[in-house]
Design an enzyme around this catalytic site. Structure first.
Site, mmCIF file in Angstrom:
data_model
loop_
_atom_site.group_PDB
_atom_site.id
_atom_site.type_symbol
_atom_site.label_atom_id
_atom_site.label_comp_id
_atom_site.label_asym_id
_atom_site.label_seq_id
_atom_site.Cartn_x
_atom_site.Cartn_y
_atom_site.Cartn_z
ATOM 1 N N ASP A 129 0.818 -1.214 0.000
ATOM 2 C CA ASP A 129 0.000 0.000 0.000
ATOM 3 C C ASP A 129 0.857 1.273 0.000
ATOM 4 O OD1 ASP A 129 -2.104 -1.660 -0.063
ATOM 5 O OD2 ASP A 129 -2.863 -1.218 1.956
ATOM 6 N N GLU A 145 3.805 1.726 -1.169
ATOM 7 C CA GLU A 145 4.423 1.904 -2.492
ATOM 8 C C GLU A 145 3.399 2.454 -3.492
ATOM 9 O OE1 GLU A 145 7.644 -1.323 -3.655
ATOM 10 O OE2 GLU A 145 6.073 -2.194 -2.384
ATOM 11 N N ASP A 171 0.755 4.217 -2.735
ATOM 12 C CA ASP A 171 0.480 5.616 -2.371
ATOM 13 C C ASP A 171 1.556 6.545 -2.920
ATOM 14 O OD1 ASP A 171 -1.768 4.874 -1.096
ATOM 15 O OD2 ASP A 171 -0.902 4.890 0.924
ATOM 16 N N GLU A 188 -23.972 -18.222 -15.160
ATOM 17 C CA GLU A 188 -23.322 -17.265 -14.242
ATOM 18 C C GLU A 188 -24.246 -16.914 -13.095
ATOM 19 O OE1 GLU A 188 -22.764 -15.128 -17.821
ATOM 20 O OE2 GLU A 188 -24.007 -13.448 -17.192
ATOM 21 N N LYS A 191 -26.551 -14.613 -10.709
ATOM 22 C CA LYS A 191 -27.360 -13.404 -10.947
ATOM 23 C C LYS A 191 -27.137 -12.461 -9.769
ATOM 24 C CE LYS A 191 -31.633 -11.599 -12.552
ATOM 25 N NZ LYS A 191 -31.317 -10.363 -11.858
ATOM 26 N N ASP A 204 -27.268 -9.407 -7.165
ATOM 27 C CA ASP A 204 -28.327 -8.570 -6.612
ATOM 28 C C ASP A 204 -27.763 -7.153 -6.492
ATOM 29 O OD1 ASP A 204 -30.728 -7.869 -5.606
ATOM 30 O OD2 ASP A 204 -30.551 -8.973 -3.722
ATOM 31 N N ARG A 242 -29.401 1.589 -15.749
ATOM 32 C CA ARG A 242 -30.319 0.967 -16.701
ATOM 33 C C ARG A 242 -31.572 1.821 -16.921
ATOM 34 N NH1 ARG A 242 -34.865 -2.144 -16.467
ATOM 35 N NH2 ARG A 242 -35.104 -3.584 -18.190
ATOM 36 N N TYR A 277 -18.956 -5.934 -11.936
ATOM 37 C CA TYR A 277 -18.757 -7.212 -12.626
ATOM 38 C C TYR A 277 -19.357 -7.113 -14.023
ATOM 39 C CZ TYR A 277 -17.208 -9.487 -8.382
ATOM 40 O OH TYR A 277 -16.494 -9.843 -7.275
ATOM 41 N N LYS A 316 -27.528 -18.644 -20.397
ATOM 42 C CA LYS A 316 -27.581 -18.043 -21.735
ATOM 43 C C LYS A 316 -27.119 -19.074 -22.753
ATOM 44 C CE LYS A 316 -26.225 -13.585 -19.868
ATOM 45 N NZ LYS A 316 -25.156 -12.610 -19.669
ATOM 46 N N LYS A 340 -34.279 -18.202 -10.478
ATOM 47 C CA LYS A 340 -34.200 -17.517 -9.191
ATOM 48 C C LYS A 340 -34.198 -18.508 -8.029
ATOM 49 C CE LYS A 340 -34.616 -13.307 -9.269
ATOM 50 N NZ LYS A 340 -35.649 -12.389 -9.651
ATOM 51 N N CYS A 369 -65.808 2.232 1.681
ATOM 52 C CA CYS A 369 -64.375 2.526 1.577
ATOM 53 C C CYS A 369 -63.880 3.115 2.899
ATOM 54 C CB CYS A 369 -64.142 3.517 0.438
ATOM 55 S SG CYS A 369 -62.469 4.191 0.419
ATOM 56 N N CYS A 391 -63.121 7.075 1.985
ATOM 57 C CA CYS A 391 -64.128 8.064 1.564
ATOM 58 C C CYS A 391 -65.557 7.605 1.826
ATOM 59 C CB CYS A 391 -63.943 8.398 0.084
ATOM 60 S SG CYS A 391 -64.469 7.078 -1.001
ATOM 61 N N CYS A 418 -63.253 0.489 -4.310
ATOM 62 C CA CYS A 418 -63.991 1.656 -3.837
ATOM 63 C C CYS A 418 -64.604 2.300 -5.070
ATOM 64 C CB CYS A 418 -63.025 2.617 -3.147
ATOM 65 S SG CYS A 418 -63.607 4.311 -3.127
ATOM 66 N N CYS A 446 -62.527 9.905 -4.036
ATOM 67 C CA CYS A 446 -61.833 9.255 -2.919
ATOM 68 C C CYS A 446 -60.419 9.830 -2.795
ATOM 69 C CB CYS A 446 -61.776 7.748 -3.166
ATOM 70 S SG CYS A 446 -60.813 6.876 -1.913
HETATM 71 N N1 5U1 Z 1 -25.306 -12.327 -14.704
HETATM 72 C C1 5U1 Z 1 -26.153 -11.743 -15.544
HETATM 73 N N2 5U1 Z 1 -27.128 -10.935 -15.156
HETATM 74 N N3 5U1 Z 1 -27.744 -10.536 -16.294
HETATM 75 C C2 5U1 Z 1 -28.803 -9.683 -16.457
HETATM 76 N N4 5U1 Z 1 -26.145 -11.856 -16.891
HETATM 77 C C3 5U1 Z 1 -27.136 -11.113 -17.378
HETATM 78 N N5 5U1 Z 1 -27.544 -10.883 -18.639
HETATM 79 C C4 5U1 Z 1 -28.587 -10.044 -18.851
HETATM 80 C C5 5U1 Z 1 -29.233 -9.435 -17.755
HETATM 81 C C6 5U1 Z 1 -30.388 -8.540 -17.970
HETATM 82 O O1 5U1 Z 1 -29.081 -9.774 -20.103
HETATM 83 C C7 5U1 Z 1 -28.592 -10.414 -21.276
HETATM 84 C C8 5U1 Z 1 -28.955 -11.867 -21.368
HETATM 85 C C9 5U1 Z 1 -29.239 -9.687 -22.433
#
Ligand code: 5U1
Length: 671
Positions: A34, A36, A38, A114, A116, A118, A137, A223, A290, A314, A408, A411, A426, A432
């Protein structure tokens, strides 16, 4: 050192520092200590401070954030950012695989698989290798330009290695690793700051900061998982090759990305990741499958805005146990009465849940839920929490049974439940106040007219005091009236009035969506706008005309016709137009057409190869504006030799400084 040597040293430091960032944040395999690191960073910082003309937009020193922005500008995606269809059961995955095999006429499909994440979906645009735009998005078509904030994310390369294509859009997810989230909350606790409920909220809150210095202080990680718009990119045969390309270009890719064969491979992967889930460094809510071949992906295409070649499998939603303290009835925008269980607070799916929907009267009976029962509550992603079932019945006294009210609760209009319908409504319509409030909140919401600050508390007061009856009334609101309301002051009233006024300039799709017509969501509103082009044509359309629009069937057509036949609704629309609400029909000019579009530039000093007039003309041709003095509104200062006080001011305000090369790289796409 002479100028060329200094320039070379700065370039070398930039490259070294980015390489070390990559080793540290992407490969998790640092080469130097670290202190180095910096030292290198400080050397570059002081070189740039002494010779500001050496500062470039992709300098790692720019990762610390800049002056706060007044607002985020809109960013139109050249290729829509689609969402994925979901599968919850193995049978749905089986059906997905069958459809693909049948469409491609092959026995076993190779899939790229892969986790998904969050987190928040993000688009990064690189032009000639330079990161020129990072956007959220949004609604899939238009997001927010959060470039300054994304530049602070260390795992996002600010430029690509040699040989980058003309344009490359990389898509992926910004998230907060669990350990960074826990550290953030510990820090917040120490300063009595706001605690975040989960890593996703923390990431979203950090990314939407107008002050990128705050974002820089939060540890976000990006990612990569997909390709968006590209020009001059060598063709790939498969998604896994795209992933390899990302890795070669210094992007972070989930190590769990792999390739499997057939349905068995998919389900195996789902279970493996499901088992590993708790030990992963990030939150995930499923896995994504995919079709690996890109030719096959093209052949499969899309169905109603989601790719046919991919699906998100999911994980089951998180569940917890709680007690029903009461069953309330909420009145929605369309008058629907929803029984909602008031619960003993319980932490589930990353948030504290105090209310859970029971959907409708039939569901309450089917699940046999009474006040005092112990119930299982479920919450998945952004979905409203729901009561799944009773786990232990309570005492069940007569008064613990739920009865749908006949009037209701807001109202007192009659409650009507039509034959064959599960929903009781209602009948008060806009009489209302609950319906009026919901209609106004919908009208003002981010995806509709986007009136910032017009939240629940304010709408409650506006409606209760009868200051606003319809959305059109918002545009006649006097600032003094607003300022006199509870929890409002002159400044907040001025902000709201400004936000209301700003919303007058909108798009036809947003305007249609904002009206809150039953069965007309965002994407239908967009289709209607594209088809009819103006509000008059839409209002005059008959049922048959309406059904010419893609995805508009008899139910939606009927809702539209009914809405526009109502004199009250027509009045509201005339009121809005009379108040100055106007719309752009076409989608706004794509920002990808120019990283300079809509940006404010200040020129200072002498550029080596361009006269000031040339530079100005080029910036303007690219949709940018050149002004004479540096302020918080300035996006870029272009500095040449003997740059003076404007440069100092730019550095003070943290504005990105470009040299001629940097400017040309930015403008290049517009030539
Ligand atoms: N990991 C991953 N999440 N995700 C979301 N891949 C991925 N690909 C996406 C989306 C909406 O869309 C492509 C398949 C078009």
């Amino acid at each position: 050192m002479i100028a060329d040597e200094l320039r070379a040293r700065a370039a070398c430091l930039r490259e070294d520092i980015e390489q070390h960032n990559y080793r540290y944040y992407v490969l998790d395999d640092p080469l130097i200590s670290d202190p180095e690191f910096d030292r290198l960073f400080r050397e570059l910082q002081s070189l740039e401070a002494e010779h500001p003309e050496l500062l470039t937009a992709d300098s790692p020193t720019q990762r610390v954030g800049g002056a706060p922005a007044a607002e985020f500008s809109q960013a139109t995606h050249r290729q829509p950012m689609l969402s994925l269809n979901n599968a919850f059961e193995d049978a749905e995955v089986e059906a997905f695989d069958r459809r693909i095999r049948e469409a491609l006429e092959i026995d076993a499909v190779e899939y790229a698989v892969e986790p998904k994440f969050d987190g928040l979906a993000i688009s990064l645009v690189y032009e000639r290798g330079l990161l020129t735009r990072g956007a959220t998005r949004g609604d899939g078509y238009t997001g927010e330009d959060v470039t300054g904030n994304l530049r602070t994310v260390r795992s996002i390369p600010l430029h690509l290695p040699e040989g980058a294509p003309e344009v490359l859009e990389v898509r992926g997810e910004v998230l907060m690793l669990r350990e960074d989230f826990e550290q953030l909350n510990r820090n917040q606790q120490a300063i009595d700051g706001k605690l975040f409920a989960n890593p996703r909220n923390a990431a979203a809150g950090s990314l939407r900061q107008l002050d990128s210095r705050i974002t820089a202080g939060r540890k976000l990680t990006f990612y990569a998982y997909g390709l968006g718009y590209a020009e001059g990119l060598a063709g790939f045969g498969s998604h896994s090759q795209v992933i390899d390309y990302f890795k070669k270009n210094r992007f972070l890719v989930a190590p769990e990305c792999t390739v499997v064969k057939g349905l068995a491979g998919l389900l195996d992967y789902y279970r493996t990741i499901g088992t590993a889930r708790k030990g992963l460094p990030y939150d995930i809510d499923g896995v994504v499958y995919k079709v690996n071949s890109l030719t096959a992906q093209q052949q499969l295409g899309f169905v109603s805005r989601a790719p046919r070649f991919a699906v998100a499998h999911k994980f089951p939603a998180e569940e917890a146990t709680s007690t029903v303290l009461g069953i309330d009835v909420q009145v929605g925008r369309t008058g629907a009465l929803t029984p909602v269980a008031r619960l003993q607070p319980v932490f589930v799916g990353g948030v504290n849940v105090t209310n859970a929907t029971l959907h409708n009267e039939d569901e309450v009976r089917r699940k046999d839920v009474h006040v005092g029962d112990t119930v299982i509550v479920r919450r998945a992603g952004d979905v409203i929490p729901e009561v799944v079932r009773v786990s232990v019945p309570g005492p069940r006294r007569a008064e613990d049974r739920f009865e749908m009210p006949v009037r209701c609760p807001v109202c007192e209009s009659q409650v009507v439940r039509s034959e064959g319908e599960a929903i009781a409504r209602c009948s008060g319509g806009l009489y209302c106040s609950a319906q009026r409030k919901q209609a106004l909140l919908h009208f003002a919401s981010r995806r509709a007219m986007d009136i910032e600050g017009l939240g629940e508390r304010l709408v409650d007061q506006l409606v209760d005091l009868d200051l606003v009856r319809t959305p059109a009334d918002l545009y006649a609101l006097a600032e003094e009236k607003l300022a006199a309301l509870d929890r409002m002051a002159e400044k907040s009233a001025a902000n709201i009035t400004a936000a209301i006024s700003k919303s007058k300039n909108t798009t036809l799709a947003r305007l249609i969506y904002s009206l809150g017509i039953r069965n007309v969501g965002e994407s239908t509103a967009r289709d209607l706008a594209a088809h009819f082009g103006n509000l008059d044509a839409l209002m005059q359309a008959g049922i048959d005309d309406l059904q010419q629009v893609s995805d508009v069937g008899p139910v939606v057509a009927e809702s539209l016709a009914q809405f526009f036949s109502e004199p009250h609704n027509r009045e509201v629309i005339s009121g809005l137009l009379a108040a100055g609400v106007h719309y752009e029909t076409a989608a706004p000019r794509p920002v990808a057409n120019g990283a300079a579009a809509g940006r404010i530039f200040v020129l200072t000093g002498t550029l080596p190869g361009l006269t000031r007039d040339d530079a100005k003309a080029r910036i303007e041709a690219a949709g940018g504006r050149v002004t004479g003095s540096v302020s918080k509104k300035t996006d870029f200062v272009v500095a040449g030799a003997e740059a003076g006080s404007k440069l100092e001011k730019a550095l003070e305000l943290g504005i990105t400084v470009l040299d001629e090369q940097g400017l040309l790289a930015l403008l290049d796409k517009n030539d």
